[in-house]
Design an enzyme around this catalytic site. Structure first.
Site, PDB file in Angstrom:
ATOM      1  N   LEU A  75     -52.753  30.349 -10.747  1.00 36.59           N
ATOM      2  CA  LEU A  75     -54.163  30.138 -10.421  1.00 36.59           C
ATOM      3  C   LEU A  75     -54.739  31.193  -9.476  1.00 36.59           C
ATOM      4  O   LEU A  75     -55.857  31.058  -9.002  1.00 36.59           O
ATOM      5  CB  LEU A  75     -54.367  28.727  -9.850  1.00 36.59           C
ATOM      6  CG  LEU A  75     -53.942  27.596 -10.791  1.00 36.59           C
ATOM      7  CD1 LEU A  75     -54.135  26.244 -10.130  1.00 36.59           C
ATOM      8  CD2 LEU A  75     -54.681  27.675 -12.117  1.00 36.59           C
ATOM      9  N   CYS A  76     -53.991  32.254  -9.208  1.00 40.21           N
ATOM     10  CA  CYS A  76     -54.504  33.355  -8.381  1.00 40.21           C
ATOM     11  C   CYS A  76     -55.483  34.203  -9.188  1.00 40.21           C
ATOM     12  O   CYS A  76     -55.277  34.455 -10.364  1.00 40.21           O
ATOM     13  CB  CYS A  76     -53.365  34.263  -7.905  1.00 40.21           C
ATOM     14  SG  CYS A  76     -52.446  33.595  -6.541  1.00 40.21           S
ATOM     15  N   HIS A  77     -56.516  34.650  -8.516  1.00 39.60           N
ATOM     16  CA  HIS A  77     -57.473  35.549  -9.145  1.00 39.60           C
ATOM     17  C   HIS A  77     -56.901  36.962  -9.191  1.00 39.60           C
ATOM     18  O   HIS A  77     -56.268  37.399  -8.223  1.00 39.60           O
ATOM     19  CB  HIS A  77     -58.780  35.595  -8.335  1.00 39.60           C
ATOM     20  CG  HIS A  77     -59.524  34.309  -8.340  1.00 39.60           C
ATOM     21  ND1 HIS A  77     -59.232  33.281  -7.481  1.00 39.60           N
ATOM     22  CD2 HIS A  77     -60.554  33.878  -9.107  1.00 39.60           C
ATOM     23  CE1 HIS A  77     -60.051  32.277  -7.714  1.00 39.60           C
ATOM     24  NE2 HIS A  77     -60.860  32.606  -8.696  1.00 39.60           N
ATOM     25  N   MET A 113     -51.957  35.259  -0.718  1.00 35.92           N
ATOM     26  CA  MET A 113     -50.907  35.156  -1.737  1.00 35.92           C
ATOM     27  C   MET A 113     -50.341  36.535  -2.077  1.00 35.92           C
ATOM     28  O   MET A 113     -49.140  36.679  -2.294  1.00 35.92           O
ATOM     29  CB  MET A 113     -51.436  34.468  -2.999  1.00 35.92           C
ATOM     30  CG  MET A 113     -51.774  33.001  -2.786  1.00 35.92           C
ATOM     31  SD  MET A 113     -50.457  32.029  -2.001  1.00 35.92           S
ATOM     32  CE  MET A 113     -49.112  32.253  -3.132  1.00 35.92           C
ATOM     33  N   GLU A 114     -51.188  37.537  -2.096  1.00 29.57           N
ATOM     34  CA  GLU A 114     -50.717  38.896  -2.366  1.00 29.57           C
ATOM     35  C   GLU A 114     -49.811  39.390  -1.252  1.00 29.57           C
ATOM     36  O   GLU A 114     -48.773  40.016  -1.514  1.00 29.57           O
ATOM     37  CB  GLU A 114     -51.918  39.829  -2.568  1.00 29.57           C
ATOM     38  CG  GLU A 114     -52.664  39.601  -3.865  1.00 29.57           C
ATOM     39  CD  GLU A 114     -53.503  38.315  -3.927  1.00 29.57           C
ATOM     40  OE1 GLU A 114     -53.917  37.938  -5.036  1.00 29.57           O
ATOM     41  OE2 GLU A 114     -53.747  37.684  -2.878  1.00 29.57           O
ATOM     42  N   ASP A 128     -31.274  42.323  -3.816  1.00 30.02           N
ATOM     43  CA  ASP A 128     -30.733  42.831  -5.072  1.00 30.02           C
ATOM     44  C   ASP A 128     -29.943  44.119  -4.870  1.00 30.02           C
ATOM     45  O   ASP A 128     -28.854  44.278  -5.421  1.00 30.02           O
ATOM     46  CB  ASP A 128     -31.874  43.070  -6.065  1.00 30.02           C
ATOM     47  CG  ASP A 128     -31.365  43.592  -7.391  1.00 30.02           C
ATOM     48  OD1 ASP A 128     -30.443  42.975  -7.967  1.00 30.02           O
ATOM     49  OD2 ASP A 128     -31.885  44.627  -7.858  1.00 30.02           O
TER      50      ASP A 128
END
Length: 158
Positions: A75-77, A113-114, A128
């Site tokens: 739901l992120c733009h 969020m970014e 990793d």
């Protein structure tokens, strides 16, 4: 407690309509912490890791992740980021690396969020690249440190 904005009046998931919001400069900083053995930390900091520039690869991975956040979080733009930075702080006393990200744009929605995605993916990339020498590394303390812009203004984490 604030209303959940990603649910419609029927309780279904939906993307928030930001079309009526004003553009403003939006900035967010986030962090992730990765703890490892002293030997693994030394491999990274001494530049002796067989995979090369571990921080350089993790930095690029974090930047790329911020740019692709809307592909990962449903739901992120999709945003036109104007700045993404990923930096590393060696915390030798705790055998850790603190990853800090910064995301910025001028737009209608925030970039928390970014920033969280950038810090998380950079830490995952460190994991990793180093898992062969230290499979027991721990990623923790993923959080937003600061947010600026929009209606809620400016705040810092304690």
């Amino acid at each position: 407690m604030s209303q959940l904005t990603h649910l419609n009046h029927q309780g279904e998931a939906n993307m928030v309509d930001v079309s009526s919001k004003d553009n403003s400069v939006r900035v967010a900083r986030a962090q992730a912490l990765i703890t490892m053995t002293p030997e693994t930390l030394a491999l990274i900091t001494d530049g002796k890791h067989t995979k090369g520039d571990v921080f350089g690869v993790a930095r690029i991975a974090g930047i790329q992740a911020a740019k692709r956040c809307s592909d990962l979080i449903p739901l992120c733009h999709p945003l036109m980021l104007t700045k993404v930075a990923v930096d590393f702080e060696i915390l030798a006393d705790s055998n850790s690396v603190r990853v800090e990200s910064l995301c910025k744009l001028t737009g209608k929605t925030g970039v928390e969020m970014e920033a969280l995605t950038a810090a998380s993916v950079a830490a995952l990339t460190l994991f990793d690249m180093c898992k062969a020498s230290d499979p027991m590394m721990v990623i923790s303390e993923v959080k937003v440190l600061e947010k600026q812009g929009g209606k809620s203004g400016h705040w810092h984490a304690n």
